[in-house]
Design a protein around this motif. Structure first.
Motif, mmCIF file in Angstrom:
data_model
loop_
_atom_site.group_PDB
_atom_site.id
_atom_site.type_symbol
_atom_site.label_atom_id
_atom_site.label_comp_id
_atom_site.label_asym_id
_atom_site.label_seq_id
_atom_site.Cartn_x
_atom_site.Cartn_y
_atom_site.Cartn_z
ATOM 1 N N PHE A 63 0.831 -1.196 0.000
ATOM 2 C CA PHE A 63 0.000 0.000 0.000
ATOM 3 C C PHE A 63 0.868 1.250 0.000
ATOM 4 C CE2 PHE A 63 -4.400 0.997 0.123
ATOM 5 C CZ PHE A 63 -5.027 -0.234 0.020
ATOM 6 N N HIS A 64 1.901 1.222 0.830
ATOM 7 C CA HIS A 64 2.811 2.363 0.863
ATOM 8 C C HIS A 64 3.527 2.522 -0.477
ATOM 9 C CE1 HIS A 64 4.889 5.531 2.917
ATOM 10 N NE2 HIS A 64 6.078 5.015 2.632
ATOM 11 N N ALA A 65 3.824 1.401 -1.132
ATOM 12 C CA ALA A 65 4.482 1.451 -2.437
ATOM 13 C C ALA A 65 3.599 2.130 -3.478
ATOM 14 C CB ALA A 65 4.832 0.028 -2.891
ATOM 15 N N THR A 66 2.292 1.886 -3.432
ATOM 16 C CA THR A 66 1.409 2.564 -4.393
ATOM 17 C C THR A 66 1.352 4.062 -4.112
ATOM 18 O OG1 THR A 66 -0.605 2.135 -3.076
ATOM 19 C CG2 THR A 66 0.006 0.500 -4.750
ATOM 20 N N TYR A 228 -1.685 -1.238 -16.857
ATOM 21 C CA TYR A 228 -2.776 -2.145 -16.504
ATOM 22 C C TYR A 228 -2.373 -3.056 -15.339
ATOM 23 C CZ TYR A 228 -5.450 -0.753 -20.612
ATOM 24 O OH TYR A 228 -6.175 -0.034 -21.528
ATOM 25 N N GLU A 229 -1.111 -3.468 -15.313
ATOM 26 C CA GLU A 229 -0.644 -4.297 -14.208
ATOM 27 C C GLU A 229 -0.600 -3.497 -12.907
ATOM 28 O OE1 GLU A 229 -0.067 -7.621 -14.236
ATOM 29 O OE2 GLU A 229 -0.958 -7.459 -16.229
ATOM 30 N N SER A 230 -0.251 -2.222 -12.986
ATOM 31 C CA SER A 230 -0.242 -1.374 -11.794
ATOM 32 C C SER A 230 -1.656 -1.175 -11.266
ATOM 33 C CB SER A 230 0.388 -0.015 -12.124
ATOM 34 O OG SER A 230 1.749 -0.155 -12.466
ATOM 35 N N ARG A 231 -2.610 -1.001 -12.175
ATOM 36 C CA ARG A 231 -4.003 -0.877 -11.747
ATOM 37 C C ARG A 231 -4.474 -2.161 -11.071
ATOM 38 N NH1 ARG A 231 -8.631 0.594 -16.047
ATOM 39 N NH2 ARG A 231 -8.251 -1.550 -16.722
ATOM 40 N N LYS A 232 -4.031 -3.299 -11.594
ATOM 41 C CA LYS A 232 -4.402 -4.588 -10.994
ATOM 42 C C LYS A 232 -3.836 -4.709 -9.585
ATOM 43 C CE LYS A 232 -4.124 -8.079 -13.747
ATOM 44 N NZ LYS A 232 -3.553 -9.200 -14.547
ATOM 45 N N ILE A 233 -2.641 -4.181 -9.365
ATOM 46 C CA ILE A 233 -2.048 -4.213 -8.030
ATOM 47 C C ILE A 233 -2.954 -3.483 -7.045
ATOM 48 C CG2 ILE A 233 -0.149 -3.328 -6.612
ATOM 49 C CD1 ILE A 233 1.673 -3.803 -9.060
ATOM 50 N N GLY A 234 -3.401 -2.288 -7.417
ATOM 51 C CA GLY A 234 -4.290 -1.534 -6.541
ATOM 52 C C GLY A 234 -5.566 -2.286 -6.232
ATOM 53 N N ARG A 235 -6.131 -2.940 -7.235
ATOM 54 C CA ARG A 235 -7.367 -3.700 -7.032
ATOM 55 C C ARG A 235 -7.118 -4.906 -6.134
ATOM 56 N NH1 ARG A 235 -9.684 -3.795 -13.256
ATOM 57 N NH2 ARG A 235 -10.405 -1.639 -13.316
ATOM 58 N N ASN A 236 -6.001 -5.594 -6.365
ATOM 59 C CA ASN A 236 -5.685 -6.766 -5.542
ATOM 60 C C ASN A 236 -5.545 -6.383 -4.075
ATOM 61 O OD1 ASN A 236 -5.716 -8.367 -7.813
ATOM 62 N ND2 ASN A 236 -3.489 -8.486 -8.007
ATOM 63 N N LEU A 250 4.649 -9.752 -3.498
ATOM 64 C CA LEU A 250 5.296 -8.498 -3.147
ATOM 65 C C LEU A 250 6.425 -8.181 -4.122
ATOM 66 C CD1 LEU A 250 6.153 -7.004 0.247
ATOM 67 C CD2 LEU A 250 8.045 -7.416 -1.319
ATOM 68 N N ALA A 251 7.255 -9.171 -4.414
ATOM 69 C CA ALA A 251 8.360 -8.956 -5.350
ATOM 70 C C ALA A 251 7.838 -8.576 -6.733
ATOM 71 C CB ALA A 251 9.223 -10.217 -5.432
ATOM 72 N N SER A 252 6.754 -9.226 -7.157
ATOM 73 C CA SER A 252 6.163 -8.930 -8.457
ATOM 74 C C SER A 252 5.593 -7.512 -8.498
ATOM 75 C CB SER A 252 5.067 -9.944 -8.773
ATOM 76 O OG SER A 252 4.397 -9.610 -9.968
ATOM 77 N N TYR A 253 4.904 -7.128 -7.432
ATOM 78 C CA TYR A 253 4.302 -5.793 -7.374
ATOM 79 C C TYR A 253 5.374 -4.710 -7.426
ATOM 80 C CZ TYR A 253 -0.064 -8.060 -5.810
ATOM 81 O OH TYR A 253 -1.202 -8.821 -5.712
ATOM 82 N N PHE A 254 6.426 -4.890 -6.629
ATOM 83 C CA PHE A 254 7.490 -3.882 -6.614
ATOM 84 C C PHE A 254 8.200 -3.804 -7.963
ATOM 85 C CE2 PHE A 254 6.808 -3.594 -2.153
ATOM 86 C CZ PHE A 254 7.406 -2.412 -1.737
#
Length: 327
Positions: A63-66, A228-236, A250-254
């Protein structure tokens, strides 16, 4: 210039709607309690300065990363959104041979939209959107706002601006009212700047506004890509049932967020994006931070996420279920 959403499912017709003996208020209270339970548990841990286990901490770190990523996108998004508003305004002034500085601040967004408008209002005789004489459809007296309305649509990747978000009487002077046309339909009516717009709204602006392409090296229209992948992170993160993120995720999101912030066309050389990359690296490594510092920062984020999740659920259910009258 240097350099197009939580999808609301199609409204089911009235005849096909499910029926319930509940009122919408009863259902809302029930949903709020269900959604609140896991969030309230997490809030309790935050207040006490504790975490459950590593996966809970991972969720908070993401969450902090976003938030950090959003801050890194500020220069790009401000430049693009201001540029779009100015391009539209200047083209209208030139096309209509109006004096420099001419503007209209008399039109409400409702005045520019026919009733019914698909996805916005559907009951001509009892429209909750055009619900007063001041909000009825009418042409702009200066012929500025109608032209603005058309041109905003031409910049939207899917030709579906979120008219419910925006205030047309500010289009000539406030670029963020134009930017909000490219964000999700719900939750952005009251935001007034980049800083009080969340990560999801910013990413959706970049996806939906075609002018963002000028600042990005990849083809935004070609899926998948890092937007689109960044938007998916927020939704997840918002829809995580247990508020946990595994080490692998976590590694994938970062990695995804870093890829976005280091895109070669604009962001790789932007100071805000560079600062955000440093913050992501520190966050991923837990550099110079205690658990108590982490959890204190995230308390407001958790509360805000609870509201967003509840709103999204209620938005869909209201469109698909016929509730009893509360009277």
């Amino acid at each position: 210039m240097k350099c197009g959403n939580f999808k609301v499912k199609a409204r089911i017709t009235k005849a096909k709607r499910l029926r319930t003996n509940w009122t919408f208020d009863m259902f809302s209270n029930w949903i709020e309690r269900i959604v609140a339970d896991p969030f309230s548990k997490l809030e309790g841990y935050i207040v006490n300065g504790n975490l459950w286990d590593k996966t809970d901490k991972n969720w908070l770190k993401c969450f902090h990363a976003t938030r950090a990523t959003k801050a890194g996108l500020k220069s790009l998004v401000e430049e693009v959104s201001f540029g779009v508003q100015q391009m539209i305004y200047s083209s209208i002034i030139h096309a209509r041979n109006l004096a420099p500085g001419s503007l209209c601040n008399l039109c409400l967004t409702e005045n520019l939209l026919l009733c019914p408008t698909k996805g916005l209002c559907s009951h001509r005789r009892n429209c909750k959107y055009h619900d007063s004489s001041q909000k009825k459809f009418r042409p702009c007296p200066s012929q500025i706002c109608n032209a603005f309305w058309k041109k905003i649509g031409s910049f939207h990747r899917y030709s579906k601006p979120s008219w419910k978000n925006t205030k047309a009487d500010q289009w000539c002077t406030n670029h963020w009212q134009v930017a909000k046309c490219f964000m999700p339909l719900e939750g952005y009516q009251d935001v007034s700047s980049f800083d009080d717009t969340d990560f999801n709204g910013i990413i959706n602006f970049m996806i939906n506004c075609t002018e963002s392409q000028r600042c990005l090296s990849f083809n935004v229209a070609s899926k998948p890509n890092v937007l689109y992948e960044s938007r998916k992170i927020g939704r997840n993160l918002r829809h995580s049932p247990d508020l946990k993120v595994t080490d692998t995720d976590l590694a994938s999101y970062f990695s995804t967020l870093n890829s976005l912030l280091t895109d070669s066309k604009y962001l790789a050389s932007d100071s805000s994006a560079q600062e955000a990359v440093i913050k992501l690296n520190q966050l991923e490594k837990d550099a110079n931070r205690t658990d108590a510092e982490y959890v204190h920062e995230y308390l407001q984020e958790v509360k805000a996420t609870k509201k967003v999740v509840t709103l999204e659920i209620l938005q869909f259910v209201k469109a698909t279920v016929k509730f009893q009258s509360s009277h």
